[in-house]
Design an enzyme around this catalytic site. Structure first.
Site, PDB file in Angstrom:
ATOM      1  N   ASP A 152       0.830  -1.215   0.000  1.00 26.50           N
ATOM      2  CA  ASP A 152       0.000   0.000   0.000  1.00 26.50           C
ATOM      3  C   ASP A 152       0.865   1.267   0.000  1.00 26.50           C
ATOM      4  OD1 ASP A 152      -2.437   1.381   0.045  1.00 26.50           O
ATOM      5  OD2 ASP A 152      -3.293   0.059   1.572  1.00 26.50           O
ATOM      6  N   GLU A 224      -0.450   1.575  -5.228  1.00 27.17           N
ATOM      7  CA  GLU A 224      -0.093   2.997  -5.060  1.00 27.17           C
ATOM      8  C   GLU A 224      -1.057   3.915  -5.791  1.00 27.17           C
ATOM      9  OE1 GLU A 224       0.525   3.737  -8.382  1.00 27.17           O
ATOM     10  OE2 GLU A 224       2.398   4.812  -7.954  1.00 27.17           O
ATOM     11  N   ASP A 246      -9.447   3.725  -3.662  1.00 24.02           N
ATOM     12  CA  ASP A 246     -10.157   2.507  -3.264  1.00 24.02           C
ATOM     13  C   ASP A 246     -11.560   2.403  -3.864  1.00 24.02           C
ATOM     14  OD1 ASP A 246      -7.967   1.865  -1.781  1.00 24.02           O
ATOM     15  OD2 ASP A 246      -9.004   1.829   0.148  1.00 24.02           O
TER      16      ASP A 246
END
Ligand SMILES: *[C@@H]1O[C@H](CO)[C@@H](O)[C@H](O)[C@H]1NC(C)=O
Ligand SMILES: *[C@@H]1O[C@H](CO)[C@@H](O)[C@H](O)[C@H]1NC(C)=O
Ligand SMILES: *[C@@H]1O[C@H](CO)[C@@H](O)[C@H](O)[C@H]1NC(C)=O
Ligand SMILES: *[C@@H]1O[C@H](CO)[C@@H](O)[C@H](O)[C@H]1NC(C)=O
Ligand SMILES: *[C@@H]1O[C@H](CO)[C@@H](O)[C@H](O)[C@H]1NC(C)=O
Length: 442
Positions: A152, A224, A246
């Protein structure tokens, strides 16, 4: 026999020269699996992961090809690393047998285990992360028997911020206009700037190098969010890379992400997989049509298909979507690496960037289906007719001829629609998709 490779094969070798090629075909095809985050967020433990693994088997998802069971954020001791070894410590309450204990049980079921960290000082939920500890963490993951790392982009210290800002046409990543431009970016890169030299690329490259240095093949999934123009360097860094912020279990967000990712289809090939985020099939209040359309888009784009719903309470009709044999067969084609492309936008003029109405007509060749996958979507708010006209579909015209009839199978019902001449029309409910396998001419 000629010594020379056909031009197409040569070009495809060249275009993959910079891709991250791994042993045993790991990362060659887009990953199939399950992940804790969309189902449970931080509320995870050993038993939830084993339940998912056992249900993946009971529901036939493993037989359908789903193999990774992935632990997302919140698996370690939050207060810090082991002061002596500097290693991250698996939370002893959530994982009494450690991550290695889970890994051996998962492996015993013939599945693979994934884990999570971030290219920063803390993860998105505030747990220790790997920036500066790449080698130590890659060694831990390898020793524990981990097979997949989702990496992440949280906890990035200011000293690691990029010099310039890249426009990700995504409203979770800063301002953007509906046409996909980012007028508010004050420090865009100069023309010709090489984003593979950015600090973001270095943060992700450091973990790649660490993973390549350990004695275990760990699929590397970059998360990323499409920043630092990831499409220009990420296929040389990881096996897949996130292209947006997201996903959420809302149709509007799914359509928005699909629209963004649909413009990246030239970047999809073996070893090279843009990732519009994990599946929300089974979550929120998505209608059955929306669940179908979401899955069909992700499969056609050859995105990683990572299920994110609790498998012990999933509805049968959602399992059926996730196991659709035609779409999975297209997605896992061992011979053809390219995805489906939009051949017509439909609602909009071609090449329109529209977060509400992505391209509606898609097609792609398949060696495993023995023909062409054709998808038609209705992104409008009420029922509409959609028509696939054979002569408009690139795979069905050209040097091979312009046949009028093709054998067609409905990929959702598996029904043989017989010899269909000229075109095929269907009334689609709002946000639904028709999925056709168009086979031999007749
Ligand atoms: C995007 O929209 C803005 C505001 O309407 C406009 O100024 C700009 O020219 C548009 N850009 C493109 C590439 O269409
Ligand atoms: C690497 O792992 C394999 C399989 O676990 C093992 O057989 C081999 O000895 C290891 N090699 C090194 C250098 O540790
Ligand atoms: C992979 O990345 C390289 C640049 O590093 C690019 O030249 C190549 O076209 C990419 N391949 C695919 C399939 O996107
Ligand atoms: C779809 O086409 C059929 C046949 O032409 C027509 O009867 C029907 O009204 C159309 N439906 C919609 C929603 O436009
Ligand atoms: C098929 O149709 C396309 C588009 O109209 C045309 O370019 C092509 O030459 C045709 N092919 C044959 C073999 O007739």
């Amino acid at each position: 026999m000629s010594h020379y490779l056909p031009l197409a094969a040569l070009l495809s070798l060249l275009s993959q020269a910079n891709a991250l090629v791994r042993p045993d075909g790991v990362g060659r095809l887009p990953a199939l699996g399950w992940n804790t985050w969309n189902a449970f967020a931080c509320d995870i433990d050993d038993s939830k992961i084993m339940t998912a693994a056992e249900e993946a088997i009971n529901l036939g998802l493993k037989d359908a090809g789903y193999q990774y069971i992935n632990i997302d954020d919140c698996w370690s001791v939050q207060s810090g690393r082991d002061p002596n070894t500097q290693r991250m410590i698996p939370d002893p309450v959530k994982f009494p047998n450690g991550i290695s204990g889970v890994a051996s049980e998962i492996h015993g079921l013939g599945l693979k285990l994934g884990i999570y960290s971030s290219a920063g000082t803390v993860t998105c939920a505030g747990y220790p992360a790997s920036l500066g500890y790449e080698k130590i963490d890659a060694e831990s993951f390898a020793e524990w028997g981990v097979d997949y790392l989702k990496y992440d982009n949280c906890g990035v210290p200011a000293s690691w911020n990029d010099q310039y800002t890249h426009c990700v046409p995504d409203n979770t990543n800063g301002a953007r206009l509906p046409n996909g431009t980012c007028p508010d970016i004050t420090n865009p890169a100069p023309p010709g700037y090489d984003w593979s030299t950015s600090r973001t690329a270095h943060r992700y490259g450091a973990m790649r190098d660490a993973l390549l240095s350990v004695n275990r093949t760990i699929l590397y999934s970059l998360c990323e969010w499409g920043q630092a123009d990831a499409k220009e360097w990420a296929n040389a860094t990881g096996n897949s890379w996130r292209t947006t912020g997201d996903i959420t279990p809302d149709w509007s967000r799914i359509a928005e992400i699909a629209n963004e990712n649909s413009f990246l289809m030239n970047y999809v090939d073996f070893w090279s997989h843009p990732d519009p985020d994990m599946l929300e099939v089974g979550n929120g209040d998505l209608t059955i049509e929306e669940n179908r359309a979401h899955f069909a888009l992700w499969a056609a784009m050859k995105s990683p298909l990572i299920i994110g719903t609790p498998l012990d309470s999933i509805r049968e009709e959602h399992v059926a979507i996730l196991k659709n044999k035609h779409l999975l067969s297209f997605h896992q084609d061992p011979v053809i690496g390219r995805p489906a492309y939009p051949y017509k936008w439909g609602y909009n003029p071609d090449w329109t960037f529209d977060p509400v109405h992505p391209a509606e007509y898609w097609s792609g060749p398949s060696s495993t289906l023995g023909g062409t996958l054709v998808l038609m979507f209705n992104f409008e708010e009420s029922a509409k007719n959609r028509t696939a006209v054979w002569s408009e579909i690139p795979e069905l015209r050209g040097s091979a001829g312009n046949h009028t009839g093709y054998h067609v199978t409905d990929a959702w019902t598996d029904k043989d629609l017989g010899c269909v001449k000229g075109e095929y029309s269907k009334t689609l409910q709002s946000h639904d998709v028709a999925a056709l396998v168009v086979g031999k001419s007749c």
